[in-house]
Write an enzyme that holds these catalytic residues in place. Structure first.
Site, PDB file in Angstrom:
ATOM      1  N   ARG A 134      63.466  81.832   1.759  1.00 33.73           N
ATOM      2  CA  ARG A 134      62.162  81.759   2.887  1.00 33.73           C
ATOM      3  C   ARG A 134      62.099  80.776   2.708  1.00 33.73           C
ATOM      4  NH1 ARG A 134      61.636  86.406   5.423  1.00 33.73           N
ATOM      5  NH2 ARG A 134      60.869  84.703   7.398  1.00 33.73           N
ATOM      6  N   GLY A 179      67.928  97.840  -5.767  1.00 32.83           N
ATOM      7  CA  GLY A 179      67.819  98.488  -4.717  1.00 32.83           C
ATOM      8  C   GLY A 179      68.042  99.744  -4.022  1.00 32.83           C
ATOM      9  N   CYS A 188      74.729 104.974  -4.590  1.00 32.18           N
ATOM     10  CA  CYS A 188      75.210 104.921  -3.250  1.00 32.18           C
ATOM     11  C   CYS A 188      76.321 104.149  -3.130  1.00 32.18           C
ATOM     12  CB  CYS A 188      74.090 103.018  -3.951  1.00 32.18           C
ATOM     13  SG  CYS A 188      74.918 102.514  -2.420  1.00 32.18           S
TER      14      CYS A 188
END
Length: 641
Positions: free
Chosen positions: A168, A316, A340
């Site tokens: 950012r 995550g 996942c």
């Protein structure tokens, strides 16, 4: 020997109970930036499952438009404290990731308040491109003050760790690609990292007792824009340690416009694609380092620690699929972790569509407060018809609730459409979903009857008290002239290896099945065209997968015909009508149908007449859908029994 991943680790004078980390992810659970009951349920469930360190992603020290948690006012402290207390009850450390967007938050808020929405959007777009270069030194100092005030509030809330977001605004200033300044915050490496170092030192002074974790967002030659260049990362990390950083979270830098860079879907980037870079940082600093990026199972995570590449492993998406990593590893049942598949459907895609985080494989994720498996009030004899994902999930949950469950599957293999979904390019990771569902069903004690079907009458006579209809769907197409030709094949059968095609192939249907079948055939040497009646091809494909799919289409020369309605199949061509009503003839040796699916039928009359309830799930429930629908309907139905 105890798994290294479960061993405690000292960080900044505090002990973390293990090396399992939930990295900063935007969840969409917050209500107007406030910590919600959904947040509480989600993060507490992670702590209960054995995660040692949780980081709340993108916590804003200002009232920004970012759909993330906010901590800019003292009135927000109690909600963060309640969350910290809740995860601390399980011995889990909580961090907040501080970030400032790369735009002028105050100016845009002001335009919003004045209802100057067009100006606001214009300014937002402009700032995203130029704010890094235009922000004044005075404003940068004010941003540091706001960050420090936020850190103090986090400390008052009982939060353990401040993670500084190295992407950012912070990352843009560090970046050789996004920072074009000529003052003391631009140019040389020392100047570009000046803001990051000033911020770090200021936070160290503001909250001397807290751990500082720095998300070291690294721009590699292949990917990323906003962050530190890989060549400079070691030097930068060493400087940050001098400034007071206690640990690093090493990750891929973003700002590319393609989320596949930082949250890569299956098959797009290698497993553990950032582990080596994390190892380079670890060798150069004397503080702990966490690694992240396509670390999909417990063995891989353990290997990262054992190899000395990192001290912690951040997972995550895998913790969305199964929050019980820590508990299952500790119980010696790491093989029972639901893995996942990196599909990005429930998580990344949902966030990009302004929805909240969920998981297609785990019906409880995002619904922790309303979905859980409870013992059945009355144990029943339950039949499940069909061993696809919906039937497997329904059988698993029903058995865990205490019912006596028998699953009937007409073929000799379990997994249903997952067995063909894993065939197209990059999709082999779908196999994990089938493997884990089958294992879970076996662990739950479900009786399996393979190669067998049962009629409603037979089920009634066998004494079943409830029946779950999970007979799935079938590939379907309207009666187009020529559809019975020997040159017409079915996409499902092609992917299953039951039908073969060659030469020039026209795939009819530009949905996910059609697009993936086209890519599969093109990779095997066919000259492929995709014909779709709607205006867009691959409309349902993930935004993180679509760029790779289209790049492969370009490589293989796959022709696309959106807005074309099929009129006739011939032995050597498909005849279509385009949007202008003109006839278009597309030559081909084979035609492959991928025009959607319909539910298979099950005659339940005999059961209904005997007042034995029948529940339809997945594709059998009136409309063929996707794996998310299969898992969700299977789970919810089994919880109702």
């Amino acid at each position: 020997m105890e798994n290294m991943i479960l061993q405690p680790i000292e960080v900044g004078g505090q002990t973390f109970k293990n090396r399992i980390m939930f990295p900063p992810l935007t969840t969409g659970y917050e209500k107007n930036g406030m910590i919600s009951e959904q947040d509480m349920g989600f993060y507490t469930r992670l702590a209960k499952g054995g995660v040692g360190y949780i980081v709340l992603g993108d916590v804003a020290p200002i009232n920004s438009f970012s759909p993330t948690p906010k901590l800019f006012d003292d009135s927000q402290i109690p909600a963060f404290k309640a969350l910290a207390d809740s995860v601390h009850a399980y011995g889990t450390k909580l961090g907040v990731q501080l970030f400032h967007p790369e735009y002028d938050v105050d100016a845009i808020n002001s335009l919003f308040m004045q209802k100057k929405f067009d100006e606001m959007r214009q300014r937002l777009h402009h700032d995203m491109m130029f704010f890094t270069d235009e922000v004044s030194e005075e404003m940068l100092m004010a941003i540091i003050d706001k960050m420090c005030a936020c850190a103090v509030r986090a400390q008052k809330a009982g939060v353990d760790v401040i993670q500084i977001h190295g992407d950012r605004l912070n990352g843009c200033l560090c970046s050789t690609r996004m920072n074009h300044r000529t003052d003391k915050f631009g140019g040389s490496l020392e100047n570009r990292v000046r803001f990051a170092r000033m911020l770090t030192r200021a936070i160290r002074k503001a909250v001397p007792g807290m751990i500082i974790d720095y998300k070291l967002s690294i721009v590699t030659p292949q990917r990323g824009k906003g962050g530190i260049d890989e060549a400079d990362a070691v030097q930068f990390a060493q400087w940050l340690v001098e400034d007071g950083v206690d640990m690093f979270h090493v990750a891929q830098a973003n700002h590319t416009g393609n989320m596949a860079d930082t949250i890569p879907p299956m098959g797009v980037q290698p497993y553990g694609f950032f582990v080596r870079i994390a190892g380079d940082i670890k060798k150069a600093v004397n503080v702990p380092v966490s690694a992240v990026g396509r670390i999909v199972d417990a063995e891989m995570a353990e290997r990262v620690i054992e190899s000395g590449m990192a001290d912690m492993v951040a997972v995550g998406r895998p913790l969305l699929a199964d929050p019980d990593w820590g508990a299952k590893i500790a119980a010696g049942k790491a093989c029972d972790i639901r893995r996942c598949i990196s599909c990005n459907k429930g998580c990344t895609d949902a966030i990009q569509n302004r929805q909240f985080l969920s998981c297609v494989l785990n019906a409880e994720n995002g619904y922790e407060n309303s979905r859980s498996i409870q013992p059945a009030a009355q144990k029943k004899k339950v039949a499940v018809l069909g061993g696809g994902p919906a039937g497997l999930e329904a059988a698993r949950v029903a058995a865990l609730r205490g019912h006596d469950v028998t699953l009937f599957e007409k073929t000799t293999s379990l997994g249903g459409q997952l067995n063909i979904a894993c065939v197209p390019p990059r999709k082999e990771e779908m196999r994990r979903a089938a493997q884990d569902l089958i294992r879970a069903v076996c662990n739950a004690g479900v009786h399996l009857c393979m190669g067998q079907t049962r009629t409603a009458e037979q089920l009634k006579e066998a004494g079943f008290e409830a029946v779950i209809n999970a007979v799935g769907g079938h590939s379907a197409a309207p009666r187009i002239p020529g559809i019975d030709g020997v040159n017409v094949a079915d996409a499902w059968k092609v992917l299953a290896g039951e039908q073969q095609v060659y030469g020039t192939v026209a795939v009819i249907g530009g949905g996910m099945v059609g697009c993936e079948t086209a890519e599969y055939l093109a990779a095997r040497g066919c000259k492929v065209s995709v014909i779709e009646m709607m205006d867009k091809i691959a409309a349902g494909e993930s935004t993180t997968i679509l760029p790779t799919l289209l790049e492969n289409y370009k490589t293989y020369g796959v022709e696309q015909y959106p807005g074309h309605k099929v009129k006739e199949f011939r032995m050597d061509a498909v005849v279509c009508e385009n949007k202008d009503g003109a006839e278009v003839t597309i030559p081909c040796d084979y035609i492959v149908l991928a025009m959607g699916a319909r539910s298979n039928e099950f005659d339940a009359a005999a059961l209904e007449a005997a007042n034995i309830p029948v529940y339809s799930v997945g594709d059998a429930a009136g409309k063929a859908a996707d794996i998310s629908n299969a898992i969700r309907t299977g789970y919810d139905t089994a919880c109702q029994l």
